[in-house]
Design an enzyme around this catalytic site. Structure first.
Site, PDB file in Angstrom:
ATOM      1  N   ASP A 219     -18.241   0.743 -56.469  1.00  0.00           N
ATOM      2  CA  ASP A 219     -19.086   1.618 -55.647  1.00  0.00           C
ATOM      3  C   ASP A 219     -18.921   3.029 -56.209  1.00  0.00           C
ATOM      4  O   ASP A 219     -18.739   3.183 -57.406  1.00  0.00           O
ATOM      5  CB  ASP A 219     -18.697   1.508 -54.171  1.00  0.00           C
ATOM      6  CG  ASP A 219     -19.852   1.828 -53.232  1.00  0.00           C
ATOM      7  OD1 ASP A 219     -20.437   2.923 -53.370  1.00  0.00           O
ATOM      8  OD2 ASP A 219     -20.184   1.008 -52.361  1.00  0.00           O
ATOM      9  N   HIS A 253     -21.324   3.237 -58.711  1.00  0.00           N
ATOM     10  CA  HIS A 253     -22.618   3.631 -58.159  1.00  0.00           C
ATOM     11  C   HIS A 253     -22.923   5.097 -58.461  1.00  0.00           C
ATOM     12  O   HIS A 253     -24.006   5.423 -58.908  1.00  0.00           O
ATOM     13  CB  HIS A 253     -22.641   3.384 -56.654  1.00  0.00           C
ATOM     14  CG  HIS A 253     -22.753   1.935 -56.307  1.00  0.00           C
ATOM     15  ND1 HIS A 253     -22.950   1.497 -55.018  1.00  0.00           N
ATOM     16  CD2 HIS A 253     -22.697   0.821 -57.064  1.00  0.00           C
ATOM     17  CE1 HIS A 253     -23.013   0.168 -54.996  1.00  0.00           C
ATOM     18  NE2 HIS A 253     -22.843  -0.254 -56.235  1.00  0.00           N
TER      19      HIS A 253
END
Length: 386
Positions: A219, A253
C-alpha cells in the site's frame, strides 16, 4: 551506557523467550536476540529499553490470532477502539530503541484474507464514532470482526529510535506510531506485500525524522495521518513536525501520502532528497468530503519520480476510496502546499490537482519537470509558479 545486557536463550518453538528477556531487563538495559531463527508471540515493550536484533536473526511472529488476545487499546485506520494486540506494542512509554541488522517477519499471509471479511466490523466501527460511542465500548478482536492489527505500534510514547532492521509482511499497517513525539527512524528496510500493508504511518505524531530508509510495500510506503472523521475531530491531535529525507521508494500505492485520514489536521511536513521508482503514484495528498480537518505548510523538494503507473503528483480532495463512507459532508481544507525541484519521467499523468467547489485548491509548483503520457488535470484548482 546500558546497565545490563541480556541475551535471549534459544529454545526451539519457545514463543515467550524474547518477552521473558524484556520483562526481566532492568531500566536502561539491553535485550539482544542473537543470530538464528526465532519464533515469538506478541512483544510488549517498556520504557528505558534497547531491543537489538543481531545480524542473521529472524524473528517470526505467531500466525495464531488468539495469541494476540486480550484486546488492547489501539487506533484502527484512524479510529480508537480495542482490538488484537499488535505484534510489537508499547503504550505510554519513553526511551525505547529497536536496533540491529536482523529481521522481523510478521506472518502476514495468515491475516491478509481478512481484508475480504472486515467490512461489517469496519462499518460498525466508523458508525460508532459518528454516534459518540466511547472507545472503551468499541471492542472487536474476533475472527468474525476480522480487523487486522498493526505490526509495530507505539501509542503515546516519546524518545523513540528505530534503526537498521528489516521488517516484512505484517497483518496490516507495518510501523504505526500513534500520539508519539520525538521519533528518529532511520536505515530501515520495509518490505510488505499484502493489502493495506502501508510501510510507515505517523499518526497524530510530532517531531519525527525519517531518513535513509527503503520501502517496497503493498500500500502506501509512508502515509501521514491524524485520525478519521468524527474521531479525528474528537481526539484533535494534529500530525506535525515530520521530516522525510534521503529515502528510496521502490514499490507501493504511493511513495509519500498525506491522508486520507487527516481529520485532526496535518501541518509542517518536509520531504526532500528522495528517489521514487516503480510505485503506483509518487507524491499524494488525499482527502474527501466528510473528513474535515486540514493539510497545510507542506514542502516537497529535490525528488526524482520515475516510472510511476499513474500520477507523479496528485493532490485531491475528491478521493474515491474509503473503508466506510463518511456520515457528514464536512469538507477538508488544503493550503500552503509547495513542490520544488521535482523531476522524473514515464508517468501516466505528471500533475493532477482536484479541489472541491466549496474548498478550492491552490498549489505552488517551481521547477517541476516530469514527462507523462497525459496532460495535467486541474479541477477547482489553481497553480502558482514562482
Amino acid at each position: 551506557m546500558c546497565e545490563k545486557t541480556i541475551y535471549c536463550e534459544y529454545k526451539p518453538d519457545d514463543r515467550k523467550a524474547i518477552q521473558r528477556a524484556i520483562d526481566s531487563c532492568p531500566a536502561g538495559g539491553k535485550v539482544v536476540v542473537p543470530r538464528g531463527e526465532w519464533k515469538s508471540g506478541p512483544l510488549t515493550l517498556k520504557s528505558n529499553l534497547t531491543l537489538e536484533v543481531a545480524e542473521g536473526c529472524v524473528i517470526s511472529f505467531s500466525d495464531c490470532m488468539e495469541d494476540y488476545l486480550p484486546p488492547v487499546f489501539t487506533r484502527w485506520e484512524g479510529v480508537e477502539c480495542y482490538n488484537y494486540k499488535p505484534l510489537i506494542y508499547a503504550k505510554g512509554c519513553e526511551n525505547i530503541t529497536i536496533t540491529g541488522k536482523g529481521t522481523f517477519f510478521g506472518s502476514g499471509q495468515s491475516w491478509w484474507h481478512w481484508k475480504k471479511l472486515q467490512q461489517q466490523a469496519a462499518t460498525a466501527l466508523c458508525e460508532a464514532q459518528s454516534k459518540g460511542i466511547p472507545p472503551e465500548d468499541r471492542v472487536f478482536a474476533t475472527r468474525e470482526a476480522a480487523l487486522r492489527p498493526s505490526f509495530l505500534q507505539l501509542i503515546s510514547c516519546k524518545n523513540i529510535v528505530l534503526e537498521q532492521f528489516t521488517i516484512q509482511d505484517g497483518p496490516q499497517w507495518t510501523i504505526h506510531p500513534v500520539y508519539c513525539e520525538h521519533l528518529h527512524i532511520h536505515d530501515l528496510t520495509v518490505e510488505t506485500q499484502g493489502p493495506n500493508t502501508d510501510g510507515l504511518n505517523p499518526d497524530s505524531c510530532s517531531d519525527v525524522l525519517i531518513e535513509n530508509c527503503t520501502f517496497r510495500t503493498g500500500d502506501d510506503c509512508i502515509a501521514i495521518n491524524s485520525g478519521l472523521n468524527e474521531d479525528g475531530w474528537r481526539v484533535n491531535k494534529p500530525c506535525h513536525g515530520i521530516e522525510v529525507r534521503s529515502c528510496n521508494f521502490l514499490g507501493g500505492h504511493a511513495a509519500i501520502a498525506i491522508g486520507s485520514g487527516m481529520s485532526g489536521g496535518v501541518y509542517d511536513i518536509t520531504v526532500h532528497d528522495c528517489t521514487i521508482r516503480g510505485t503506483q503514484r509518487g507524491l499524494r495528498l488525499k482527502s474527501m468530503r466528510g473528513r474535515g480537518g486540514y493539510i497545510r505548510d507542506v514542502h516537497f523538494s529535490d525528488i526524482t519520480i520515475d516510472n510511476v503507473q499513474e500520477e507523479a503528483i496528485q493532490v485531491s480532495m475528491n478521493y474515491e476510496s474509503s473503508t466506510a463512507v463518511p456520515v457528514s459532508r464536512r469538507a477538508p481544507e488544503f493550503s500552503e502546499i509547495f513542490f520544488a525541484g521535482i523531476h522524473g519521467r514515464n508517468a501516466k499523468t505528471a500533475v493532477a490537482l482536484r479541489g472541491l467547489a466549496e474548498s478550492p485548491l491552490t498549489v505552488t509548483l517551481h521547477d517541476v519537470a516530469i514527462t507523462a503520457e497525459n496532460p495535467d488535470v486541474l479541477e477547482y484548482a489553481r497553480v502558482v509558479t514562482d
